[in-house]
Design a protein around this motif. Sequence first.
Motif, PDB file in Angstrom:
ATOM      1  N   GLY A 273      65.305  58.744  52.317  1.00  0.00           N
ATOM      2  CA  GLY A 273      65.804  58.309  51.007  1.00  0.00           C
ATOM      3  C   GLY A 273      64.664  58.112  50.013  1.00  0.00           C
ATOM      4  O   GLY A 273      63.546  57.749  50.416  1.00  0.00           O
ATOM      5  N   ASP A 274      64.990  58.289  48.727  1.00  0.00           N
ATOM      6  CA  ASP A 274      63.962  57.980  47.727  1.00  0.00           C
ATOM      7  C   ASP A 274      63.800  56.462  47.603  1.00  0.00           C
ATOM      8  O   ASP A 274      62.921  55.975  46.878  1.00  0.00           O
ATOM      9  CB  ASP A 274      64.253  58.646  46.375  1.00  0.00           C
ATOM     10  CG  ASP A 274      65.516  58.126  45.705  1.00  0.00           C
ATOM     11  OD1 ASP A 274      66.284  57.389  46.357  1.00  0.00           O
ATOM     12  OD2 ASP A 274      65.746  58.468  44.527  1.00  0.00           O
ATOM     13  N   SER A 275      64.606  55.706  48.360  1.00  0.00           N
ATOM     14  CA  SER A 275      64.389  54.257  48.497  1.00  0.00           C
ATOM     15  C   SER A 275      62.980  53.981  49.009  1.00  0.00           C
ATOM     16  O   SER A 275      62.480  52.863  48.888  1.00  0.00           O
ATOM     17  CB  SER A 275      65.426  53.652  49.447  1.00  0.00           C
ATOM     18  OG  SER A 275      65.495  54.395  50.656  1.00  0.00           O
TER      19      SER A 275
ATOM     20  N   LYS B 226      70.298  65.463  49.499  1.00  0.00           N
ATOM     21  CA  LYS B 226      71.257  64.570  48.836  1.00  0.00           C
ATOM     22  C   LYS B 226      70.845  64.449  47.374  1.00  0.00           C
ATOM     23  O   LYS B 226      69.659  64.430  47.065  1.00  0.00           O
ATOM     24  CB  LYS B 226      71.251  63.179  49.483  1.00  0.00           C
ATOM     25  CG  LYS B 226      72.111  62.166  48.752  1.00  0.00           C
ATOM     26  CD  LYS B 226      72.269  60.879  49.517  1.00  0.00           C
ATOM     27  CE  LYS B 226      71.175  59.877  49.251  1.00  0.00           C
ATOM     28  NZ  LYS B 226      71.060  59.453  47.831  1.00  0.00           N
TER      29      LYS B 226
ATOM     30  N   VAL C  58      69.481  51.100  54.675  1.00  0.00           N
ATOM     31  CA  VAL C  58      68.040  51.314  54.523  1.00  0.00           C
ATOM     32  C   VAL C  58      67.375  50.577  55.686  1.00  0.00           C
ATOM     33  O   VAL C  58      67.546  49.363  55.850  1.00  0.00           O
ATOM     34  CB  VAL C  58      67.557  50.776  53.154  1.00  0.00           C
ATOM     35  CG1 VAL C  58      66.038  50.757  53.068  1.00  0.00           C
ATOM     36  CG2 VAL C  58      68.149  51.623  52.022  1.00  0.00           C
TER      37      VAL C  58
ATOM     38  N   ASP D 242      66.274  63.305  50.259  1.00  0.00           N
ATOM     39  CA  ASP D 242      66.857  62.786  49.016  1.00  0.00           C
ATOM     40  C   ASP D 242      66.125  63.393  47.824  1.00  0.00           C
ATOM     41  O   ASP D 242      64.900  63.213  47.688  1.00  0.00           O
ATOM     42  CB  ASP D 242      66.674  61.262  49.017  1.00  0.00           C
ATOM     43  CG  ASP D 242      67.734  60.547  48.230  1.00  0.00           C
ATOM     44  OD1 ASP D 242      68.646  61.207  47.708  1.00  0.00           O
ATOM     45  OD2 ASP D 242      67.649  59.303  48.163  1.00  0.00           O
TER      46      ASP D 242
ATOM     47  N   HIS E 264      76.379  61.557  46.074  1.00  0.00           N
ATOM     48  CA  HIS E 264      76.116  60.108  46.071  1.00  0.00           C
ATOM     49  C   HIS E 264      76.762  59.532  44.809  1.00  0.00           C
ATOM     50  O   HIS E 264      76.353  59.868  43.693  1.00  0.00           O
ATOM     51  CB  HIS E 264      74.595  59.885  46.078  1.00  0.00           C
ATOM     52  CG  HIS E 264      74.172  58.447  46.193  1.00  0.00           C
ATOM     53  ND1 HIS E 264      72.929  58.074  46.670  1.00  0.00           N
ATOM     54  CD2 HIS E 264      74.802  57.289  45.900  1.00  0.00           C
ATOM     55  CE1 HIS E 264      72.818  56.760  46.650  1.00  0.00           C
ATOM     56  NE2 HIS E 264      73.950  56.252  46.180  1.00  0.00           N
TER      57      HIS E 264
ATOM     58  N   LEU F 251      68.328  59.882  56.869  1.00  0.00           N
ATOM     59  CA  LEU F 251      68.141  60.160  55.441  1.00  0.00           C
ATOM     60  C   LEU F 251      66.724  59.743  55.062  1.00  0.00           C
ATOM     61  O   LEU F 251      66.352  58.579  55.253  1.00  0.00           O
ATOM     62  CB  LEU F 251      69.163  59.363  54.619  1.00  0.00           C
ATOM     63  CG  LEU F 251      68.937  59.358  53.104  1.00  0.00           C
ATOM     64  CD1 LEU F 251      69.183  60.745  52.507  1.00  0.00           C
ATOM     65  CD2 LEU F 251      69.848  58.330  52.431  1.00  0.00           C
TER      66      LEU F 251
ATOM     67  N   ILE G 266      77.690  52.503  51.903  1.00  0.00           N
ATOM     68  CA  ILE G 266      76.649  51.457  51.934  1.00  0.00           C
ATOM     69  C   ILE G 266      77.123  50.412  50.932  1.00  0.00           C
ATOM     70  O   ILE G 266      77.226  50.683  49.731  1.00  0.00           O
ATOM     71  CB  ILE G 266      75.236  52.022  51.646  1.00  0.00           C
ATOM     72  CG1 ILE G 266      74.215  50.874  51.535  1.00  0.00           C
ATOM     73  CG2 ILE G 266      75.171  52.949  50.440  1.00  0.00           C
ATOM     74  CD1 ILE G 266      72.764  51.318  51.678  1.00  0.00           C
TER      75      ILE G 266
ATOM     76  N   GLU H 260      78.149  54.089  47.332  1.00  0.00           N
ATOM     77  CA  GLU H 260      77.292  52.888  47.359  1.00  0.00           C
ATOM     78  C   GLU H 260      77.851  51.802  46.444  1.00  0.00           C
ATOM     79  O   GLU H 260      78.148  52.051  45.265  1.00  0.00           O
ATOM     80  CB  GLU H 260      75.863  53.267  46.931  1.00  0.00           C
ATOM     81  CG  GLU H 260      74.933  52.059  46.885  1.00  0.00           C
ATOM     82  CD  GLU H 260      73.448  52.401  46.828  1.00  0.00           C
ATOM     83  OE1 GLU H 260      73.084  53.581  46.946  1.00  0.00           O
ATOM     84  OE2 GLU H 260      72.654  51.457  46.669  1.00  0.00           O
TER      85      GLU H 260
ATOM     86  N   THR I 200      67.947  55.339  57.268  1.00  0.00           N
ATOM     87  CA  THR I 200      66.824  55.967  56.588  1.00  0.00           C
ATOM     88  C   THR I 200      65.584  55.890  57.484  1.00  0.00           C
ATOM     89  O   THR I 200      65.476  55.019  58.353  1.00  0.00           O
ATOM     90  CB  THR I 200      66.485  55.256  55.256  1.00  0.00           C
ATOM     91  OG1 THR I 200      66.042  53.931  55.535  1.00  0.00           O
ATOM     92  CG2 THR I 200      67.671  55.237  54.319  1.00  0.00           C
TER      93      THR I 200
HETATM   94  O1  KIV Z   1      67.510  56.312  48.923  1.00  0.00           O
HETATM   95  C1  KIV Z   1      68.271  55.888  49.804  1.00  0.00           C
HETATM   96  O2  KIV Z   1      67.850  55.338  50.826  1.00  0.00           O
HETATM   97  C2  KIV Z   1      69.700  56.052  49.593  1.00  0.00           C
HETATM   98  C3  KIV Z   1      70.621  55.293  50.486  1.00  0.00           C
HETATM   99  C4  KIV Z   1      70.682  53.889  50.053  1.00  0.00           C
HETATM  100  C5  KIV Z   1      71.962  55.913  50.551  1.00  0.00           C
HETATM  101  O3  KIV Z   1      70.093  56.754  48.709  1.00  0.00           O
END
Ligand code: KIV
Length: 296
Positions: free
Chosen positions: A57-59, A127, A229, A97, A151, A55, A217, A196, A36
């Motif tokens: 990611g929304d993380s 994603k 991440v 994401d 996912h 990615l 993951i 995941e 990410t």
């Molecule tokens: O939001 C994110 O970083 C993710 C990854 C953990 C796959 O979805």
Amino acid sequence: MSTVPKNSTSIPERKKVTTRTFHRKKVKREPITVLTAYDYPTALAVDQAGVDSILVGDSLGMVVLGYENTLPVTMDDMIHHCKAVARGAKAALLIGDMPFMSYQVSAQDAVRNAGRFLQEGGMDAVKLEGGRERLDAVRAIVGAGIPVMGHLGLTPQSVHQLGGFRAQGKTAAAAKRLLEDALLLEDAGCFSIVLESVPAQLAEFVSRKLAIPTIGIGAGAGCDGQVLVTHDLLGLFDRFIPRFVKQYANFHAEMQRAFSEYIADVQAKSFPAEEHTVAMKADEWEAFQLSVNSEQ
Ligand code: KIV
């Protein structure tokens, strides 16, 4: 502003990674690498390190914005960070994401929001989370010419429905449902699926059943690729370290060390030093002083 050029080692150009590269790597059994990134400097470093895909990611809601979970993240948050990443990354396949509520309400909404990731965010693909209940959205987005990554397993946007961030697919029934969802997502047109926090043997089994690559993951070594991440890998997230993370650095400690040194230097008046200071020719300084003194 005068600047000091940095020592930059020349990085060899790489070919742009596409969804076809993902497929080729699966066929050749070459592991696919995904990380990410949420900003320009991280995207630059990750891309130059040679990762296949980035990615956004929304993380980022948790590791950058400090929320408890990913639910408060908005489309505008995502687009803002995607733009920065797209400025830094040259070769990696860029995946944006889709945040909570940007694709769940209607397939029309899903297509419009997915389109923003490509048009405004500079992404190559999107994603989204979920299985059978997301097929209409996947079909509509793919139908608009936008590659979609699925996912499954621990889907953080369903944290309240799942009763917390907990591993999935651990019973025979849950494992069967996950396999069915993976096959349905493949059939709907996904080019890849993230798995995941699911048992390693299940992830490997699903990976063998699918023609599209799986990216794991916390899903063991049997997936076609891996994602982490970046803030977990770098030791930048303070709240918890998921069991499946391998921490490759402790940037939080390193940042604290650097900040403490700066504070001590300023307090001791050892920063700024001569080399950090703007110079002025002696004759100009003398002329300035004369002009000021003559006015007094
Ligand atoms: O939001 C994110 O970083 C993710 C990854 C953990 C796959 O979805």
